[in-house]
Design an enzyme around this catalytic site. Structure first.
Site, mmCIF file in Angstrom:
data_model
loop_
_atom_site.group_PDB
_atom_site.id
_atom_site.type_symbol
_atom_site.label_atom_id
_atom_site.label_comp_id
_atom_site.label_asym_id
_atom_site.label_seq_id
_atom_site.Cartn_x
_atom_site.Cartn_y
_atom_site.Cartn_z
ATOM 1 N N ARG A 163 -31.382 20.575 8.263
ATOM 2 C CA ARG A 163 -31.445 21.552 9.341
ATOM 3 C C ARG A 163 -32.888 22.030 9.468
ATOM 4 O O ARG A 163 -33.722 21.723 8.636
ATOM 5 C CB ARG A 163 -30.468 22.735 9.130
ATOM 6 C CG ARG A 163 -30.005 23.001 7.748
ATOM 7 C CD ARG A 163 -31.025 23.614 6.835
ATOM 8 N NE ARG A 163 -31.655 24.751 7.474
ATOM 9 C CZ ARG A 163 -32.905 25.093 7.310
ATOM 10 N NH1 ARG A 163 -33.691 24.385 6.539
ATOM 11 N NH2 ARG A 163 -33.404 26.132 7.911
ATOM 12 N N GLY A 164 -33.162 22.756 10.542
ATOM 13 C CA GLY A 164 -34.533 23.081 10.892
ATOM 14 C C GLY A 164 -35.004 22.085 11.940
ATOM 15 O O GLY A 164 -34.841 20.866 11.781
ATOM 16 N N ALA A 165 -35.565 22.594 13.037
ATOM 17 C CA ALA A 165 -35.881 21.742 14.185
ATOM 18 C C ALA A 165 -36.719 20.506 13.836
ATOM 19 O O ALA A 165 -36.366 19.387 14.219
ATOM 20 C CB ALA A 165 -36.569 22.577 15.271
ATOM 21 N N ASP A 213 -36.627 27.027 17.154
ATOM 22 C CA ASP A 213 -35.955 25.768 17.434
ATOM 23 C C ASP A 213 -36.304 25.242 18.816
ATOM 24 O O ASP A 213 -36.132 24.055 19.090
ATOM 25 C CB ASP A 213 -34.437 25.954 17.315
ATOM 26 C CG ASP A 213 -34.020 26.140 15.874
ATOM 27 O OD1 ASP A 213 -33.619 25.153 15.241
ATOM 28 O OD2 ASP A 213 -34.113 27.271 15.358
ATOM 29 N N ASN A 268 -34.599 31.021 18.555
ATOM 30 C CA ASN A 268 -34.579 30.835 17.105
ATOM 31 C C ASN A 268 -33.264 31.365 16.539
ATOM 32 O O ASN A 268 -32.412 31.875 17.281
ATOM 33 C CB ASN A 268 -35.781 31.554 16.474
ATOM 34 C CG ASN A 268 -36.011 31.157 15.027
ATOM 35 O OD1 ASN A 268 -36.000 29.974 14.686
ATOM 36 N ND2 ASN A 268 -36.202 32.131 14.160
ATOM 37 N N LYS A 269 -33.107 31.240 15.247
ATOM 38 C CA LYS A 269 -31.884 31.663 14.564
ATOM 39 C C LYS A 269 -31.445 33.054 15.008
ATOM 40 O O LYS A 269 -32.259 33.951 15.189
ATOM 41 C CB LYS A 269 -32.107 31.643 13.058
ATOM 42 C CG LYS A 269 -30.919 32.080 12.229
ATOM 43 C CD LYS A 269 -29.694 31.222 12.463
ATOM 44 C CE LYS A 269 -29.903 29.788 12.110
ATOM 45 N NZ LYS A 269 -28.707 28.942 12.349
ATOM 46 N N GLN A 302 -29.305 31.013 5.110
ATOM 47 C CA GLN A 302 -30.412 30.082 4.881
ATOM 48 C C GLN A 302 -31.629 30.764 4.265
ATOM 49 O O GLN A 302 -32.411 30.133 3.557
ATOM 50 C CB GLN A 302 -30.835 29.396 6.185
ATOM 51 C CG GLN A 302 -29.797 28.464 6.759
ATOM 52 C CD GLN A 302 -29.154 29.047 7.987
ATOM 53 O OE1 GLN A 302 -28.781 30.218 7.989
ATOM 54 N NE2 GLN A 302 -29.011 28.249 9.021
ATOM 55 N N ARG A 352 -26.576 18.238 17.752
ATOM 56 C CA ARG A 352 -26.868 19.677 17.790
ATOM 57 C C ARG A 352 -27.660 19.941 19.053
ATOM 58 O O ARG A 352 -28.709 19.340 19.266
ATOM 59 C CB ARG A 352 -27.629 20.153 16.544
ATOM 60 C CG ARG A 352 -26.795 20.134 15.274
ATOM 61 C CD ARG A 352 -27.383 21.005 14.180
ATOM 62 N NE ARG A 352 -27.257 22.416 14.496
ATOM 63 C CZ ARG A 352 -27.860 23.391 13.793
ATOM 64 N NH1 ARG A 352 -28.631 23.079 12.769
ATOM 65 N NH2 ARG A 352 -27.692 24.652 14.128
#
Length: 356
Positions: free
Chosen positions: A51-53, A240, A250-251, A199, A88
């Site tokens: 995970r993470g762009a 992201d 973002n998150k 996370q 995603r």
């Protein structure tokens, strides 16, 4: 970066398979997993083993390699590319990487296809590592300025994980922190827990511990009072997807941190490589916001008394949940964008100056 003193990247190709660090097992277990088919890559992205762009982009690139390796028929590769993009929806790096891979291999003779695809995937990952290192060098200047004025530990607040585990190496938001630490500047990181998947607690604190950087995990809603008390010198988050006008997706929870930072005159920076910029979407309302499984909210994982990972229900059985994974922070709340090309204001003009 390091885990137990040994250097790793988050993804690599070895012995004809793609290898990843299974992030769903961290921090309790360190497991290297093999991806042997494009379906494996798609699943790893979907269930957030990666995970993470930037890392999602790198995994998608290797996913195309696995598709070519599995069946170099153009229809199969095209279908696999579409499935990768759909795995995603929010992070723009995913589509960017797949499109770049398909463009590179289109029209290539079959016997050259795999080598060219593999080289391009490696190039995408190598490029991201260089970009993230440059982000750190550029962002270091901000931390240095604060330290030179304060002459004491620089307290930095992060949200989610935009560390090296979210990229190929170095990280985005953490890269300036790592560079400051290596230069001997005393830093301390307030690590947002980042519900629902934690996370921040599970990944950011974990990797900071491995690099011996002082950090403290806090509940997501604690950042505001710390800013009011003057205990946060700056915020750095990842993204992201950042629009060409400077709006940052973002998150979930990033927007609330930006509001608190704005109210308390705390600088709020966003760190990103150029692959995370969406040059085409003009309105933040058009960004697809992923809504994930409700179990991520209603259940939590941890280690039991037998040292085994267990998932337990923490909500009432009849309660409904809503699990939006991202939010959008308007550009007006962003102090600056830290990119591989330098630091700019979060605006169309700011980005145009860097990316002519």
């Amino acid at each position: 970066m390091k885990i137990e003193g040994k250097e790793y990247r988050t993804i690599w190709y070895e012995n004809n398979v793609v290898k990843i660090i299974d992030q769903t097992k961290l921090p309790h277990q360190f497991i290297i997993k093999e991806l042997k088919t494009v379906k494996h890559a798609i699943n790893a992205i979907k269930i957030m083993e990666v995970r993470g762009a930037p890392l999602i982009g790198g995994t998608a690139a290797y996913g195309v390699v696995l598709a070519v390796k599995e069946n170099n028929n153009s229809e199969f590769i095209t279908k696999s590319a579409e499935e990768l993009i759909q795995s995603r929806p929010t992070a723009i790096n995913l589509k960017w990487a797949v499109d770049r891979m398909i463009k590179k291999i289109s029209g290539i003779n079959n016997d050259q296809l795999l080598d060219i695809a593999l080289n391009e995937a490696k190039e995408i990952c190598d490029e991201d590592e260089k970009f993230c290192e440059s982000i750190g060098i550029n962002g270091l200047k901000i931390i240095e300025e604060i330290y030179n004025k304060k002459k004491d530990t620089v307290n930095i607040l992060t949200h989610c994980n935009a560390g090296w585990l979210a990229t190929i190496n170095w990280g985005t938001a953490t890269s300036p922190i790592y560079h400051a630490h290596k230069k001997g500047i005393p830093v301390h990181v307030w690590v947002d827990e980042t519900r629902p998947r934690n996370q921040g607690a599970n990944l950011t604190s974990y990797e900071l511990n491995e690099e011996e950087i002082p950090n403290t995990i806090i509940a997501d809603n604690t950042g505001g009072i710390l800013m009011q008390r003057g205990q946060v010198d700056m915020c750095i988050v990842g993204t992201d997807r950042t629009l060409s006008n400077g709006d940052v997706c973002n998150k979930i929870g990033t927007y609330l941190k930006a509001l608190a930072a704005h109210d308390n005159n705390v600088p709020f920076y966003v760190a990103l490589p150029s692959s995370t910029i969406d040059w085409d979407t003009k309105d933040a309302k058009d960004i697809p916001i992923e809504e994930r499984n409700s179990e991520e909210l209603s259940h939590i994982e941890g280690i039991d008394e037998n040292n085994e990972i267990k998932k337990v229900l923490i909500y009432p059985n009849k309660s409904k949940t809503m699990n939006l994974a991202f939010d959008v922070t308007p550009a007006k709340y962003v102090t600056g964008l830290i990119t591989e090309k330098g630091i700019c204001e979060a605006s169309t003009e700011g980005l145009r100056k860097l990316y002519k």
